[in-house]
Design a protein around this motif. Structure first.
Motif, PDB file in Angstrom:
ATOM      1  N   GLU A   1      25.249  -5.461  42.811  1.00  0.00           N
ATOM      2  CA  GLU A   1      24.088  -4.768  43.547  1.00  0.00           C
ATOM      3  C   GLU A   1      24.231  -3.259  42.622  1.00  0.00           C
ATOM      4  O   GLU A   1      24.651  -3.252  41.748  1.00  0.00           O
ATOM      5  CB  GLU A   1      24.405  -4.868  44.504  1.00  0.00           C
TER       6      GLU A   1
ATOM      7  N   GLY B   1      24.309   0.623  42.893  1.00  0.00           N
ATOM      8  CA  GLY B   1      25.414   1.036  43.018  1.00  0.00           C
ATOM      9  C   GLY B   1      26.854   0.896  43.160  1.00  0.00           C
ATOM     10  O   GLY B   1      28.152   0.652  43.135  1.00  0.00           O
TER      11      GLY B   1
ATOM     12  N   THR C   1      27.521   3.435  35.336  1.00  0.00           N
ATOM     13  CA  THR C   1      28.988   4.294  35.409  1.00  0.00           C
ATOM     14  C   THR C   1      30.088   3.826  34.342  1.00  0.00           C
ATOM     15  O   THR C   1      30.465   4.332  33.634  1.00  0.00           O
ATOM     16  CB  THR C   1      29.480   4.326  36.698  1.00  0.00           C
TER      17      THR C   1
ATOM     18  N   TYR D   1      30.261   9.551  30.468  1.00  0.00           N
ATOM     19  CA  TYR D   1      30.891  10.307  32.006  1.00  0.00           C
ATOM     20  C   TYR D   1      32.906   9.996  31.248  1.00  0.00           C
ATOM     21  O   TYR D   1      32.203   9.011  30.508  1.00  0.00           O
ATOM     22  CB  TYR D   1      30.711   9.375  33.023  1.00  0.00           C
TER      23      TYR D   1
ATOM     24  N   GLN E   1      19.789   3.258  31.400  1.00  0.00           N
ATOM     25  CA  GLN E   1      18.610   2.613  32.444  1.00  0.00           C
ATOM     26  C   GLN E   1      17.704   3.495  32.110  1.00  0.00           C
ATOM     27  O   GLN E   1      16.061   2.470  32.342  1.00  0.00           O
ATOM     28  CB  GLN E   1      18.954   2.267  34.146  1.00  0.00           C
TER      29      GLN E   1
END
Ligand SMILES: Nc1ncnc2c1ncn2[C@@H]1O[C@H](COP(=O)(O)OP(=O)(O)O)[C@@H](O)[C@H]1O
Ligand SMILES: [Mg+2]
Lengths: 323, 509
Positions: free
Chosen positions: B39, B41, B46, B55, B87
């Protein structure tokens, strides 16, 4: 013929008056194109002017003066970088702070070192950049039209004037023809794109600010070592801000910047020339009006005539990866 | 199993208090297409951004081709042959395609030589992969599909052997998505490894070899695509069973609420986008408008909701005309019971810099319920916002949070809650679940059907055929600005697909 000579003289002072604007404007162009707003052009010019005149009179060398002006101005640019790139602070606040520090520190140090009420000692020949007389300038002076143009307009300026105008094509070339320029423009538009392309955003922006510092240093040196034979407090007198107006006016393009600065320099020259002397029909124009004209012009022209001036898209926004 | 192209071992990453990735282990075999679903989040972007060096992980190890790798910057990742299509595209909008492609990979300190070299290399890549794009076009003048192509070319130009694509189809039309998938398959045939992030399960089933599921920062399962089902994946993603098709009873269509007659709309260039369209929308029914994006649906919606000028035709709301000059007062239409959930909620539906509670009354802020004299009644607004948050399960459940900090799905719920809770007689919804995750899709569909059952008239425009088929009582198909067919909910995908493509307009009727 009198009118012609008067025009040549006005144009000659236009060139002289537009040089500090042009250097500061190109300085701002480097930083703003990289996405860092720099309202501290004024302050950096001021410390440059002070450091240049002080070093020149202490070491009896114009070039040491120029070097010092650049060094100190770059140092101030790095402070701005440290606040706004490394610490992601507010760029306007940092720039304003630099202007205050510059205004205060030049007076305090000037008084402490030279005890002449914030001035530096008057520069002697050799401590300042003198006019370069081009070959044959005197010989052709009396030739009609061409003579005065060559002798007054082209010949007889200091090294820094020629340098300033050479910076225009050079800046254009750097910006649009080199790898550094491509990256610089990119980081001002979309730093994330630069970052993901494997380039350090911070280092790139620091380099842009170094360019800014060098140019404001030269601009300052011009003020105190060419235009004036020494430093006087607050001698930048808002030129840093006019340069910012010129930058917007020029839509962040080097050649436009030159024309914008020449225009503002011309208004300045005309203002000085017309001081006190009444014009036909309009009568006497207040000096204040002429001084405000660059700003008024910027607002009016931006509002309708030159179309939308779109600043670099990432301008003024600190690059933050992790919220 | 083939040799691993990438191994992620014990990856952890926190953003402040948010643990975006916890103890993630993942192995991706070379020469395969590996899907990652989860989903909004869940931490997919990341995780992939860590692999790409964008990152830095707080802890954990990355191996590339079996060798431990230290990836500290995207540069390190690029050197290891990893490329990523983000994205949100990482392109400089006012640069040309070529300039974007060489940025950071210039072969020379002078641009001219870099560009000349890149031009011929680009031609080779274009030929090899069928990725045509004009190298001198300015990015912002290209449609998103082509912009994405530039991103892919950028990665290939840097010699990517491992290509990560983060939700690449979110912005694509079905046809563009199909084209993208053909390219990905071709890359795989050439031995490259593809990692595809998405939350569209059908895409996963269609193209991947293996699939991993993430939920709330953890990796919950990895499956061979052949051995799993959409239902299983959905359940793994959400952590409970989800209905992929919402149950609904027969519609009881009542009086005509909205009557569109001979509506014609032109765009700013004078091209006819909506061409003489007529239809009725009745109380108690959901009418779905299907079609490939760009066939006039957006313009139709905008004209009906009074924000776009229509050259001719009429729209009657409860028998009274709507101002079609494009200058209609949206407040007046709201008062007349017309609610509109715009397609582009970021630009039109929300002020992202506002707090959630402010957005939850936006446009209804003149309602006496939210006012105390000339001032906003903060207590009432907060109570109202909390109420909507609870009812619509908006997360995080904090009405003071800035709207930009909500995920796309939750932002959509904020807009839907605002419009639906005003109890409008007619609800117009553009792309109700674009960018929304499976759990929330189910919820939104249920709410829309509930509205219908209360006797409201609902008009849905969506490019997702599944959505149209599952929601609508009547389906209108748009092609090139016209309605080319009307079908019932039992229409097959193939039948609608043909209509959407503009084939066989009459034969099927
Ligand atoms: N740059 C960031 N700064 C702070 N929090 C972030 C950042 N990027 C993502 N997050 C948070 O980390 C979590 C995972 O986000 P993300 O990886 O984007 O999820 P996904 O791609 O699966 O939708 C979310 O709660 C998100 O809000
Ligand atoms: Mg994501």
């Amino acid at each position: 013929m009198d009118v012609f000579i008067a025009i040549v003289q006005i144009l000659d002072s236009t060139i002289r008056l537009s040089v500090p604007l042009l250097l500061a404007c190109l300085a701002g162009l480097f930083s703003e194109r990289s996405g860092i707003f720099d309202i501290g052009l004024e302050g950096k010019m001021l410390v440059g002017a002070f450091a240049g005149a002080a070093a020149a009179s202490v070491f009896h060398s114009a070039f040491i003066g120029l070097g010092m002006a650049i060094l100190i101005s770059v140092a101030f640019a790095m402070v701005h970088g440290f606040a706004s790139i490394t610490h992601r602070g507010n760029q306007i606040v940092s720039g304003v702070a630099i202007n205050f520090i510059a205004a205060g520190s030049t007076i305090i140090l000037g008084q402490a070192w030279f005890s002449q009420g914030g001035r530096t000692p008057a520069l002697q020949p050799g401590e300042r950049f003198d006019a370069i007389v081009w070959p044959g300038a005197e010989a052709v002076r009396d030739v009609p039209i061409i003579g005065p143009i060559y002798a007054e307009l082209i010949s007889g300026h200091s090294l820094l004037v020629y340098l300033a105008f050479l910076m225009v094509p050079f800046t254009w070339w750097v910006l649009f023809r080199t790898r550094f320029g491509l990256r610089l423009r990119a980081v001002g538009e979309n730093p994330a794109a630069v970052d993901t392309a494997g380039i350090s955003v911070a280092w790139l922006r620091y380099r842009a600010l170094i360019c800014t510092g060098i140019l404001t240093g030269v601009a300052g040196a011009y003020l105190s070592m060419v235009q004036n034979g020494g430093f006087v407090k607050d001698m930048t007198a808002g030129k840093g801000y006019i340069a910012l107006a010129a930058l917007i006016f020029a839509k962040w393009k080097p050649v436009n910047a030159m024309f914008a600065c020449l225009l503002f320099g011309f208004l300045d020259a005309a203002a000085i020339r017309l001081q006190g002397s009444p014009l036909p029909i309009i009568g006497k124009v207040p000096v204040q009006f002429m001084q405000a004209l660059p700003y008024i012009l910027t607002v009016i022209l931006l509002a309708g005539f030159i179309g939308k001036a779109i600043p670099p898209r990432a301008g003024g926004v600190p690059y933050v990866k992790e919220r | 199993m083939a040799q691993a192209a990438i191994e992620l071992i014990g990856i952890n990453k926190s953003f402040g208090a948010v643990r975006a990735n916890r103890d993630i282990n993942l192995e991706i075999a070379r020469g395969t297409i590996h899907g990652i679903v989860g989903e909004n989040g869940a931490g997919k972007s990341t995780l992939m951004s860590i692999l790409y060096g964008f990152y830095q992980a707080d802890s954990g190890e990355i191996r590339v081709g079996g060798q431990p790798a230290s990836i500290k910057t995207p540069n390190d990742a690029i050197a290891l042959g990893i490329g990523m299509v983000h994205q949100h595209f990482m392109l400089v909008d006012n640069f040309t395609v070529l300039e974007n492609i060489i940025l950071g990979a210039e072969s020379d300190a002078l641009l001219k030589r870099s560009i000349t070299k890149a031009r011929s290399e680009l031609e080779r890549l274009e030929r090899e992969y069928g990725l045509e794009v004009d190298p001198d076009a300015i990015i912002e003048e290209l449609p998103v599909g082509l912009q994405q192509r530039v991103e892919i070319l950028k990665a290939l130009y840097r010699g990517a052997e491992i290509l990560i694509l983060d939700e690449p189809t979110g912005v694509l039309t079905p046809a563009e998505a199909d084209h993208l998938f053909r390219i990905l398959k071709q890359l795989k045939e050439q031995g490259k490894t593809v990692v595809l992030i998405t939350h569209k399960l059908r895409e996963i089933m269609a193209i991947t070899d293996t699939v991993s599921v993430m939920r709330q920062g953890t990796m919950v399962a990895t499956r061979e695509t052949k051995k799993t089902t959409v239902e299983e994946l959905a359940e793994l993603m959400v952590g409970r069973r989800v209905l992929l098709r919402v149950e609904k009873g027969e519609a009881e269509a009542g009086a005509v609420k909205l009557a569109v007659k001979n509506l014609t709309v032109k765009d700013s260039r004078g091209v006819t986008m909506v061409d003489d369209i007529s239809f009725d929308l009745r109380a108690g029914e959901i009418v779905g408008i299907a079609g490939v994006a760009g066939n006039g649906q957006s313009e139709l919606l905008e004209a009906i909701s009074g924000i776009r000028h229509a050259v001719s035709g009429s729209v009657m709301l409860d028998g009274k005309p709507i101002d079609l000059t494009g200058k209609a007062d949206p407040g007046e239409l709201r008062d007349r019971g017309l609610a509109h959930v715009p397609e582009d909620r970021h630009h039109v539906g929300l002020v992202l810099a506002f707090e959630e509670n402010e957005n939850s009354i936006l446009g209804y802020h003149d309602d006496p319920r939210y006012l105390k004299g000339p001032f906003l009644n903060v207590d009432a607004i907060m109570a109202d916002a909390k109420d909507k948050i609870e009812k619509y399960d908006i997360r995080p459940s904090n009405p003071r949070l800035k709207t930009a900090n909500f995920s796309g799905g939750n932002q959509q719920k904020i807009v839907l809650a605002r419009e639906m809770e005003q109890d409008p007689g007619v609800l117009i919804v553009g792309q109700p679940t674009r960018g929304v995750d499976v759990g929330a899709i189910e919820f939104i569909h249920k709410r829309l059907i509930a509205m219908r059952d209360q006797g409201k008239a609902v008009l849905v425009v969506s490019v997702e055929l599944d959505e149209i088929r599952s929601l609508s009582d009547r389906i209108l198909v748009m092609f090139a600005g016209r309605i080319v067919g009307e079908r019932g909910p039992e229409a097959t995908e193939g039948e609608l697909g043909l209509l959407m493509a503009g084939v066989e307009q009459e034969a099927a009727a």
